[in-house]
Design a protein around this motif. Structure first.
Motif, PDB file in Angstrom:
ATOM      1  N   VAL A  90      53.902  50.286  15.682  1.00  0.00           N
ATOM      2  CA  VAL A  90      52.584  50.172  14.609  1.00  0.00           C
ATOM      3  C   VAL A  90      51.629  49.268  15.081  1.00  0.00           C
ATOM      4  CG1 VAL A  90      53.618  48.555  12.731  1.00  0.00           C
ATOM      5  CG2 VAL A  90      52.099  50.720  12.113  1.00  0.00           C
ATOM      6  N   GLY A  91      51.848  48.202  15.852  1.00  0.00           N
ATOM      7  CA  GLY A  91      51.118  47.315  16.242  1.00  0.00           C
ATOM      8  C   GLY A  91      50.701  45.990  15.302  1.00  0.00           C
ATOM      9  N   PRO A  92      49.458  45.511  15.734  1.00  0.00           N
ATOM     10  CA  PRO A  92      48.547  46.007  16.842  1.00  0.00           C
ATOM     11  C   PRO A  92      49.226  45.582  18.045  1.00  0.00           C
ATOM     12  CG  PRO A  92      47.670  43.804  15.877  1.00  0.00           C
ATOM     13  CD  PRO A  92      48.834  44.363  14.976  1.00  0.00           C
ATOM     14  N   LEU A  93      48.924  46.435  19.040  1.00  0.00           N
ATOM     15  CA  LEU A  93      49.267  46.262  20.431  1.00  0.00           C
ATOM     16  C   LEU A  93      48.031  46.141  21.334  1.00  0.00           C
ATOM     17  CD1 LEU A  93      52.183  48.510  20.631  1.00  0.00           C
ATOM     18  CD2 LEU A  93      52.597  46.072  20.316  1.00  0.00           C
ATOM     19  N   THR A  94      48.297  45.652  22.632  1.00  0.00           N
ATOM     20  CA  THR A  94      47.239  45.854  23.661  1.00  0.00           C
ATOM     21  C   THR A  94      47.755  46.094  24.796  1.00  0.00           C
ATOM     22  OG1 THR A  94      45.663  44.412  22.710  1.00  0.00           O
ATOM     23  CG2 THR A  94      45.134  44.669  24.957  1.00  0.00           C
ATOM     24  N   ILE A  95      47.718  47.200  25.620  1.00  0.00           N
ATOM     25  CA  ILE A  95      48.442  47.720  26.494  1.00  0.00           C
ATOM     26  C   ILE A  95      47.225  47.562  27.768  1.00  0.00           C
ATOM     27  CG2 ILE A  95      49.599  49.694  27.448  1.00  0.00           C
ATOM     28  CD1 ILE A  95      50.451  50.457  24.885  1.00  0.00           C
ATOM     29  N   PHE A  96      47.807  47.264  28.855  1.00  0.00           N
ATOM     30  CA  PHE A  96      46.853  47.214  30.017  1.00  0.00           C
ATOM     31  C   PHE A  96      47.620  48.467  30.944  1.00  0.00           C
ATOM     32  CE2 PHE A  96      46.439  43.017  28.200  1.00  0.00           C
ATOM     33  CZ  PHE A  96      45.132  42.952  28.127  1.00  0.00           C
ATOM     34  N   ALA A  97      47.006  49.513  31.041  1.00  0.00           N
ATOM     35  CA  ALA A  97      47.541  50.768  31.620  1.00  0.00           C
ATOM     36  C   ALA A  97      47.240  51.123  33.158  1.00  0.00           C
ATOM     37  CB  ALA A  97      47.243  51.923  30.501  1.00  0.00           C
ATOM     38  N   PRO A  98      48.269  50.998  33.879  1.00  0.00           N
ATOM     39  CA  PRO A  98      47.716  51.188  35.168  1.00  0.00           C
ATOM     40  C   PRO A  98      47.636  52.670  35.489  1.00  0.00           C
ATOM     41  CG  PRO A  98      49.520  49.809  35.123  1.00  0.00           C
ATOM     42  CD  PRO A  98      49.417  50.489  33.741  1.00  0.00           C
ATOM     43  N   VAL A  99      46.657  53.162  36.161  1.00  0.00           N
ATOM     44  CA  VAL A  99      46.513  54.446  36.569  1.00  0.00           C
ATOM     45  C   VAL A  99      47.453  54.710  37.550  1.00  0.00           C
ATOM     46  CG1 VAL A  99      43.813  54.789  35.653  1.00  0.00           C
ATOM     47  CG2 VAL A  99      44.356  53.927  38.184  1.00  0.00           C
ATOM     48  N   ASN A 100      47.580  56.208  37.903  1.00  0.00           N
ATOM     49  CA  ASN A 100      48.473  56.645  38.956  1.00  0.00           C
ATOM     50  C   ASN A 100      48.348  55.894  40.307  1.00  0.00           C
ATOM     51  OD1 ASN A 100      49.381  58.528  37.292  1.00  0.00           O
ATOM     52  ND2 ASN A 100      48.190  60.087  37.664  1.00  0.00           N
ATOM     53  N   GLY A 101      46.864  55.742  40.698  1.00  0.00           N
ATOM     54  CA  GLY A 101      46.620  54.977  41.998  1.00  0.00           C
ATOM     55  C   GLY A 101      47.175  53.620  42.130  1.00  0.00           C
ATOM     56  N   ALA A 102      47.247  52.962  41.141  1.00  0.00           N
ATOM     57  CA  ALA A 102      47.656  51.637  40.833  1.00  0.00           C
ATOM     58  C   ALA A 102      49.185  51.562  41.467  1.00  0.00           C
ATOM     59  CB  ALA A 102      47.852  51.103  39.512  1.00  0.00           C
ATOM     60  N   PHE A 103      50.127  52.595  40.939  1.00  0.00           N
ATOM     61  CA  PHE A 103      51.402  52.706  41.647  1.00  0.00           C
ATOM     62  C   PHE A 103      51.527  52.916  43.110  1.00  0.00           C
ATOM     63  CE2 PHE A 103      51.630  53.170  36.900  1.00  0.00           C
ATOM     64  CZ  PHE A 103      52.881  52.433  36.498  1.00  0.00           C
ATOM     65  N   ASP A 104      50.644  53.563  43.356  1.00  0.00           N
ATOM     66  CA  ASP A 104      50.396  53.974  44.889  1.00  0.00           C
ATOM     67  C   ASP A 104      50.008  52.888  45.782  1.00  0.00           C
ATOM     68  OD1 ASP A 104      50.928  56.714  44.087  1.00  0.00           O
ATOM     69  OD2 ASP A 104      48.810  57.226  44.227  1.00  0.00           O
ATOM     70  N   LYS A 105      49.614  51.849  45.369  1.00  0.00           N
ATOM     71  CA  LYS A 105      49.315  50.559  45.882  1.00  0.00           C
ATOM     72  C   LYS A 105      50.464  49.726  46.236  1.00  0.00           C
ATOM     73  CE  LYS A 105      44.475  49.953  44.323  1.00  0.00           C
ATOM     74  NZ  LYS A 105      43.824  49.003  43.261  1.00  0.00           N
ATOM     75  N   LEU A 106      51.547  49.941  45.535  1.00  0.00           N
ATOM     76  CA  LEU A 106      53.028  49.361  45.533  1.00  0.00           C
ATOM     77  C   LEU A 106      53.381  49.559  46.864  1.00  0.00           C
ATOM     78  CD1 LEU A 106      54.273  49.693  41.961  1.00  0.00           C
ATOM     79  CD2 LEU A 106      53.366  47.806  43.185  1.00  0.00           C
TER      80      LEU A 106
END
Length: 199
Positions: A92-108
């Motif tokens: 229920v939060g409040p939460l702040t989520i820093f959400a990586p896009v698909n391309g972010a995972f491709d950089k790993l």
């Protein structure tokens, strides 16, 4: 009529009343016992699966629902489900989520995502994902204030991320925030890097 005969008369009148009252109490208790035994045949409710299993078509979408609705976050959603941290994201939060896009995972490094998605690496994946969740309300305006004060954000992983207000935007953990979206349980800030915590 003497005093003793008066007491005797009252006792004779009270005894039948007490007997009726006792009969009433016994019959009521018997009814309650029957009711309890009738209720013992009810079915046991299925085991709860947490907040993420709750269906709600009326309220505004939470962070997980928003992520699931956008193709840019397919890898993130798969990772959240593999790590079993769905409830943390719909809290229920409040939460702040820093959400990586698909391309972010491709950089790993190659093979990293596949390795992390294996069941034996569930706790490591959960640790990385919780490093993207701040258990507080941080709209972009608040992030600017935190940056000016030189503060770091406390993350659900137990680690801290530096907030910086640069000429081209706000950076968290060295990664630029690309876009911000208000959700029912806080904020999603879109980023293009995975915030791997330093051990």
């Amino acid at each position: 009529m003497n005093f003793n005969s008066k007491i005797m008369k009252k006792t004779i009148l009270i005894l039948p009343l007490l007997a009726v009252l006792a009969l009433f109490i016994v019959s009521c208790n018997g009814g309650e016992k029957k009711q309890v035994s009738d209720n013992s045949n009810t079915e046991i409710a299925p085991e709860s699966k947490g907040q993420s299993a709750v269906t709600d078509d009326v309220s505004a979408a939470n962070a997980l629902q928003v992520a699931k609705s956008l193709d840019d976050f397919k890898t993130l959603v798969v990772a959240i489900e593999a790590a079993g941290v769905e409830d943390a994201v719909v809290n229920v939060g409040p939460l702040t989520i820093f959400a990586p896009v698909n391309g972010a995972f491709d950089k790993l490094p190659e093979g990293t995502v596949e390795t992390l998605l294996k069941p034996e690496n569930k706790s490591q994946l959960a640790f990385i994902l919780t490093n993207h969740v701040a258990p507080a309300n941080y709209p972009d305006t608040q992030l600017v204030k935190e940056a000016k004060k030189g503060r770091k954000l406390y993350m659900a992983s137990g680690k801290y991320l530096l907030v910086e207000d640069k000429e081209d935007g706000i950076y968290v953990g060295g990664t630029k925030i690309l876009k911000s979206v208000k959700v029912s349980n806080g904020w999603i800030h879109v980023i293009d890097n995975v915030l791997v915590p330093v051990e």
